[in-house]
Write a protein that holds these residues in place. Sequence first.
Motif, short mmCIF file in Angstrom:
data_model
loop_
_atom_site.label_atom_id
_atom_site.label_comp_id
_atom_site.label_asym_id
_atom_site.label_seq_id
_atom_site.Cartn_x
_atom_site.Cartn_y
_atom_site.Cartn_z
N LEU A 97 33.29 70.13 -4.05
CA LEU A 97 34.22 70.43 -2.96
C LEU A 97 33.78 69.82 -1.64
O LEU A 97 34.61 69.41 -0.84
CB LEU A 97 34.38 71.94 -2.81
CG LEU A 97 34.97 72.69 -4.03
CD1 LEU A 97 35.03 74.18 -3.77
CD2 LEU A 97 36.35 72.15 -4.38
N LEU A 112 33.76 71.61 -11.01
CA LEU A 112 35.20 71.90 -10.88
C LEU A 112 36.04 70.63 -10.91
O LEU A 112 37.20 70.65 -11.28
CB LEU A 112 35.47 72.65 -9.56
CG LEU A 112 34.81 74.02 -9.41
CD1 LEU A 112 35.11 74.60 -8.03
CD2 LEU A 112 35.27 74.99 -10.49
N PRO A 122 37.28 67.39 -1.50
CA PRO A 122 38.45 67.73 -0.69
C PRO A 122 38.16 68.60 0.53
O PRO A 122 38.92 68.57 1.49
CB PRO A 122 39.34 68.49 -1.68
CG PRO A 122 38.44 68.90 -2.80
CD PRO A 122 37.41 67.83 -2.90
N HIS A 184 41.49 75.31 -11.55
CA HIS A 184 41.21 75.08 -10.13
C HIS A 184 42.48 74.73 -9.37
O HIS A 184 43.12 73.72 -9.65
CB HIS A 184 40.18 73.97 -9.95
CG HIS A 184 39.89 73.67 -8.51
ND1 HIS A 184 39.12 74.48 -7.72
CD2 HIS A 184 40.32 72.67 -7.70
CE1 HIS A 184 39.06 73.98 -6.49
NE2 HIS A 184 39.79 72.89 -6.45
N GLY A 186 42.56 74.85 -5.82
CA GLY A 186 42.27 74.46 -4.44
C GLY A 186 42.54 75.56 -3.44
O GLY A 186 42.98 75.31 -2.32
N ILE A 187 42.27 76.80 -3.81
CA ILE A 187 42.61 77.94 -2.95
C ILE A 187 41.87 77.87 -1.61
O ILE A 187 42.44 78.15 -0.56
CB ILE A 187 42.31 79.27 -3.68
CG1 ILE A 187 43.30 79.44 -4.84
CG2 ILE A 187 42.41 80.46 -2.73
CD1 ILE A 187 43.08 80.64 -5.70
N SER A 189 40.93 75.28 0.07
CA SER A 189 41.53 74.31 0.99
C SER A 189 42.86 74.84 1.52
O SER A 189 43.22 74.58 2.67
CB SER A 189 41.72 72.95 0.29
OG SER A 189 42.91 72.94 -0.45
N SER B 132 48.70 72.13 -2.57
CA SER B 132 47.29 71.85 -2.85
C SER B 132 47.08 70.48 -3.49
O SER B 132 47.90 70.00 -4.25
CB SER B 132 46.74 72.93 -3.79
OG SER B 132 45.48 72.55 -4.27
N TYR B 133 45.92 69.89 -3.15
CA TYR B 133 45.52 68.62 -3.77
C TYR B 133 45.30 68.77 -5.27
O TYR B 133 45.30 67.80 -6.01
CB TYR B 133 44.22 68.11 -3.13
CG TYR B 133 43.05 69.04 -3.35
CD1 TYR B 133 42.23 68.92 -4.47
CD2 TYR B 133 42.78 70.08 -2.45
CE1 TYR B 133 41.19 69.81 -4.69
CE2 TYR B 133 41.74 70.97 -2.67
CZ TYR B 133 40.95 70.82 -3.79
OH TYR B 133 39.92 71.70 -4.02
N ALA B 134 45.08 70.03 -5.70
CA ALA B 134 44.67 70.26 -7.09
C ALA B 134 45.84 70.64 -8.00
O ALA B 134 45.63 70.84 -9.19
CB ALA B 134 43.60 71.34 -7.13
#
Lengths: 503, 171
Positions: A97, A112, A122, A184, A186-187, A189, B132-134
């Motif tokens: 991350l 991840l 990110p 995953h 991206g919570i 972010s 989100s990027y993910a």
Amino acid sequence: MAALIDRIEGRRIEGHRPWPRLVVSEQVWRGIADELAAGRLVLVGLWGDSGCVHMAVLDEEAGDIAVASLDCPQPRYPSVGARHPPAIRLERALHDLYGMHAVGSPDSRAWLDLGFWDVRHPLGKSRRVAAERTPYPFLPVEGEGLHQIPVGPVHAGIIEPGHFRFTVNGETVVRLEQRLGYAHKGIESLMTGASLDRGARLAGRTSGDSTVAYAFAFAQAVEAALETTVPPRAVYLRALMAELERLANHFGDIGAICNDASFALMHAQCGILREMTVRAAAACFGHRLMMDCIVPGGVARDLDRAGIASLRALMKEANRIFPQLVELYDNTASLQDRTATSGVVRSELARQFGAGGYVGRASGRAYDARKRPGYAPYDRLDFEMALFDAGDVNARVWVRIREVEQSLKLLAQILQRLPEGPIAAPLNTSADRIVEGSGLVEGFRGDVFVWLRLEGDRIARCHLRDPSWFQWPLLEAAIEGNIVADFPLCNKSFNCSYSGHDL
Amino acid sequence: MRKILFQSLVRRPLTEAPPATDEAPLAELGAEVDRAARCRLGRSLSIRQVDAGSCNGCELEIHALNNAFYDLERFGLRFVASPRHADVLLVTGPVTKNMREALERTYAATPDPKWVVGVGACAIDGGVFKTSYACVGGLSDVVPVDLYVPGCPPSPQALLRALLTLLKEAA
């Protein structure tokens, strides 16, 4: 023993509540890692921030928590995992991350980031890249007559995604290696720059089965940062929700564990109790899982007379039915034959990893965040911590059974003492104040930790640590030497979160 | 054990025909599902659930379909362990990028004719995880979707109703 945390030397950061945060030197950082390795401190969390890394540690005896921060102008810091293995996966995630290297870590593989994102690091100095998948080097296993069974990420049941790589000799598991990260989202972010309302909604969707625990811990962190006092009625309603969530999940788990030992009767009966519980929750708070019911400052829904009546009906039914099911579990030899002595977690491992919840308490680790550090209203409620030491599937079932009984007791106490009054307090956010806070809540699975920094009314950084981080690795250890067919049983007795872990 | 089993012989079943939903009584709904399933698929519809990165909330409610109150199997609807045995893929989550390929492969492994049902707010457009990027941000960006069940998470009744709608359209 409080002295241990007090002895951490560093520059104390103002505006971090309720526990201290200290900016420490590299030497002190290493010293803390040594204390963790020696078992004098327990790792609560390890996470990245812009230009620094944070580590939260717990002095279990005293129930004290401290956050140590190490500035890293270069993207590297001394590995904690090198001395204390429970930190390894956290460091791997931190690297994915933030792009910060844990120098000296015994495992630098990605955790991840599975190579599907079009961005690297990110949350750190991110850069766009083409998604690129490189083969994942699973740990080598050598020996005669071994073969591998890959399972997942799409599993055979109604379960979350993850990959398990079994190496087996005949029927016996020689090694299990987990590969997670598939859920995953991206919570963290998404949290950055979010309003408190949105932050609470995101926190409540980190792991759906623990939505109350997450929203609770998030609210605690916000309220600590902003020095908000939650009205007494809201404090009690939060505990009410938390115990309902614990009940629903424990009912579901007890049934599902027995089902994985092919004892469908328990599954059906426990499914009834679970459904009754979520229906009572819906009658009280308008949502079966109680999502978005806890908000920073208080709770979003009040409990009315009809809600109280539905809770009393639930308690009456559960108190009538559950003892029969406990007796059934206890007296069915064929079931005990599967659960007793399967999937043993040694108590030293549970202690080393600081495993929370039923995983820790079934292996003799007497820790419950409701007791230590403790939080309102549990300091005023009477309940006992369930504790077993066999560490097998059976012990994890018994911890849940005892906790169901305690939760029913707690519900009665909460209803009896529920104060009148407002259910939410206004949050005193001010435009350019930077404050930090953290919260620790005992969810059904274990302690959920939330840390955040607010800039005005926006979230600058928020880290959420699921209890599963310190339970997943123990599953790898627990399954060793068991037969493949017992894996579902062992896995269910852990019931770790994929989504909460993958974030 | 015998005591509990005997009790269930004399007690009325918990399985609900009764509870009225906003739009239609569940009993009527059940009868309709039954008729449609019988007509189209000879009383059998196999469902494969795929979690494409949900928070696990939707899975809890999908699980509930199997409990004594909803008893999905009485309609001939059942969950199967492999996409190769499935008629319907019941997909949850905002489709994380890490799950995209696995979902595509699951879809490819499901024999025709097949239907895809997107479950929950996330499946529609990514929900709270949209930006989100993910996350891909919506199930239809990955596989063709026949039906969505909104809700965060949708209730078991809503899920049951959706399966009926699907059967009607498919028939």
